[in-house]
Design a protein around this motif. Structure first.
Motif, PDB file in Angstrom:
ATOM      1  N   ARG A  47       0.790  -1.279   0.160  1.00  0.00           N
ATOM      2  CA  ARG A  47      -0.108   0.084   0.097  1.00  0.00           C
ATOM      3  C   ARG A  47       0.758   1.491   0.028  1.00  0.00           C
ATOM      4  O   ARG A  47       1.789   1.385   1.016  1.00  0.00           O
ATOM      5  CB  ARG A  47      -0.837   0.056   1.239  1.00  0.00           C
ATOM      6  CG  ARG A  47      -2.054  -1.016   0.954  1.00  0.00           C
ATOM      7  CD  ARG A  47      -2.945  -1.246   2.300  1.00  0.00           C
ATOM      8  NE  ARG A  47      -2.714  -2.007   3.266  1.00  0.00           N
ATOM      9  CZ  ARG A  47      -2.219  -3.381   3.470  1.00  0.00           C
ATOM     10  NH1 ARG A  47      -2.369  -4.021   2.126  1.00  0.00           N
ATOM     11  NH2 ARG A  47      -2.057  -3.921   4.292  1.00  0.00           N
ATOM     12  N   PRO A  56       1.407   5.180   0.188  1.00  0.00           N
ATOM     13  CA  PRO A  56       0.812   6.531   0.549  1.00  0.00           C
ATOM     14  C   PRO A  56       0.788   7.495  -0.487  1.00  0.00           C
ATOM     15  O   PRO A  56       1.570   7.604  -1.583  1.00  0.00           O
ATOM     16  CB  PRO A  56       1.599   6.878   1.654  1.00  0.00           C
ATOM     17  CG  PRO A  56       2.979   6.618   1.370  1.00  0.00           C
ATOM     18  CD  PRO A  56       2.845   5.228   0.667  1.00  0.00           C
ATOM     19  N   GLU A  82      -1.933   0.890  -4.697  1.00  0.00           N
ATOM     20  CA  GLU A  82      -1.433  -0.659  -4.052  1.00  0.00           C
ATOM     21  C   GLU A  82      -0.631  -1.220  -5.490  1.00  0.00           C
ATOM     22  O   GLU A  82      -1.210  -0.954  -6.296  1.00  0.00           O
ATOM     23  CB  GLU A  82      -2.509  -1.233  -3.764  1.00  0.00           C
ATOM     24  CG  GLU A  82      -2.144  -2.754  -2.984  1.00  0.00           C
ATOM     25  CD  GLU A  82      -2.983  -3.498  -2.212  1.00  0.00           C
ATOM     26  OE1 GLU A  82      -3.471  -4.760  -2.660  1.00  0.00           O
ATOM     27  OE2 GLU A  82      -3.889  -2.961  -1.384  1.00  0.00           O
ATOM     28  N   TYR A 139       4.721  -1.309   7.875  1.00  0.00           N
ATOM     29  CA  TYR A 139       3.931  -2.491   8.577  1.00  0.00           C
ATOM     30  C   TYR A 139       3.894  -3.817   7.728  1.00  0.00           C
ATOM     31  O   TYR A 139       3.416  -3.584   6.410  1.00  0.00           O
ATOM     32  CB  TYR A 139       2.738  -2.115   8.912  1.00  0.00           C
ATOM     33  CG  TYR A 139       2.591  -1.340  10.096  1.00  0.00           C
ATOM     34  CD1 TYR A 139       2.538  -1.398  11.441  1.00  0.00           C
ATOM     35  CD2 TYR A 139       3.064   0.406   9.634  1.00  0.00           C
ATOM     36  CE1 TYR A 139       2.668  -0.478  12.438  1.00  0.00           C
ATOM     37  CE2 TYR A 139       2.865   1.360  10.865  1.00  0.00           C
ATOM     38  CZ  TYR A 139       2.695   1.077  12.057  1.00  0.00           C
ATOM     39  OH  TYR A 139       2.782   1.984  13.134  1.00  0.00           O
ATOM     40  N   ASP A 189       0.130  -5.514   9.462  1.00  0.00           N
ATOM     41  CA  ASP A 189      -0.162  -5.016  10.766  1.00  0.00           C
ATOM     42  C   ASP A 189       0.669  -4.885  11.693  1.00  0.00           C
ATOM     43  O   ASP A 189       0.822  -4.458  12.703  1.00  0.00           O
ATOM     44  CB  ASP A 189      -1.360  -5.252  11.290  1.00  0.00           C
ATOM     45  CG  ASP A 189      -2.554  -5.018  10.344  1.00  0.00           C
ATOM     46  OD1 ASP A 189      -2.651  -4.059   9.472  1.00  0.00           O
ATOM     47  OD2 ASP A 189      -3.454  -6.070  10.380  1.00  0.00           O
ATOM     48  N   GLY A 197       0.734  -8.191   3.259  1.00  0.00           N
ATOM     49  CA  GLY A 197       0.191  -6.712   3.074  1.00  0.00           C
ATOM     50  C   GLY A 197       1.406  -6.159   3.636  1.00  0.00           C
ATOM     51  O   GLY A 197       1.654  -6.168   4.874  1.00  0.00           O
ATOM     52  N   SER A 209       2.615  -2.168   4.473  1.00  0.00           N
ATOM     53  CA  SER A 209       1.825  -0.702   4.377  1.00  0.00           C
ATOM     54  C   SER A 209       2.951   0.331   4.594  1.00  0.00           C
ATOM     55  O   SER A 209       3.697   0.060   5.568  1.00  0.00           O
ATOM     56  CB  SER A 209       0.811  -0.701   5.483  1.00  0.00           C
ATOM     57  OG  SER A 209      -0.216  -1.323   5.274  1.00  0.00           O
ATOM     58  N   ILE A 252       3.764   3.915   5.620  1.00  0.00           N
ATOM     59  CA  ILE A 252       3.065   5.250   6.362  1.00  0.00           C
ATOM     60  C   ILE A 252       4.076   6.316   6.789  1.00  0.00           C
ATOM     61  O   ILE A 252       4.937   6.128   7.594  1.00  0.00           O
ATOM     62  CB  ILE A 252       2.174   4.606   7.454  1.00  0.00           C
ATOM     63  CG1 ILE A 252       1.347   3.591   6.951  1.00  0.00           C
ATOM     64  CG2 ILE A 252       1.389   5.859   8.204  1.00  0.00           C
ATOM     65  CD1 ILE A 252       0.459   2.939   7.999  1.00  0.00           C
TER      66      ILE A 252
END
Length: 92
Positions: free
Chosen positions: A6, A8, A20, A60, A63, A81, A83, A85
């Motif tokens: 993902r 930003p 993505e 991450y 998560d 996944g 991420s 950030i």
């Protein structure tokens, strides 16, 4: 391994506007290298001159904050996944 990354908003200029993208790698370092191969310039926004994650970028994997895992050596399982950030600062 294939990961769904993902992106930003601030980094989407490197991915042609995609929120993505898919990247390959068994570790986070390999995933970032694959991102760089397919989206030139993005790694410089994630890594400092010594090759470590920039302190204002949080990453991450499923998560879990990689800073409390193995950092760039964090294992990436197929379908993971990832991420990215960027840190946000501000206040009164």
């Amino acid at each position: 391994m294939s990961a769904n990354v993902r992106i930003p908003t601030i980094l989407r200029t490197y991915t042609g506007g995609a929120a993505e993208v898919t990247a390959q790698g068994a570790t986070l370092a390999e995933v970032i290298a694959d991102l760089e191969k397919n989206h030139a310039g993005i790694a410089a926004r994630l890594l400092d001159d010594t090759g470590k994650l920039r302190r204002f970028v949080n990453v991450y994997v499923n998560d879990d904050d990689v800073r409390f895992a193995e950092g760039l050596a964090t294992e990436i399982k197929d379908g993971a996944g990832v991420s990215i950030i960027p840190a946000v600062a501000g206040g009164c």
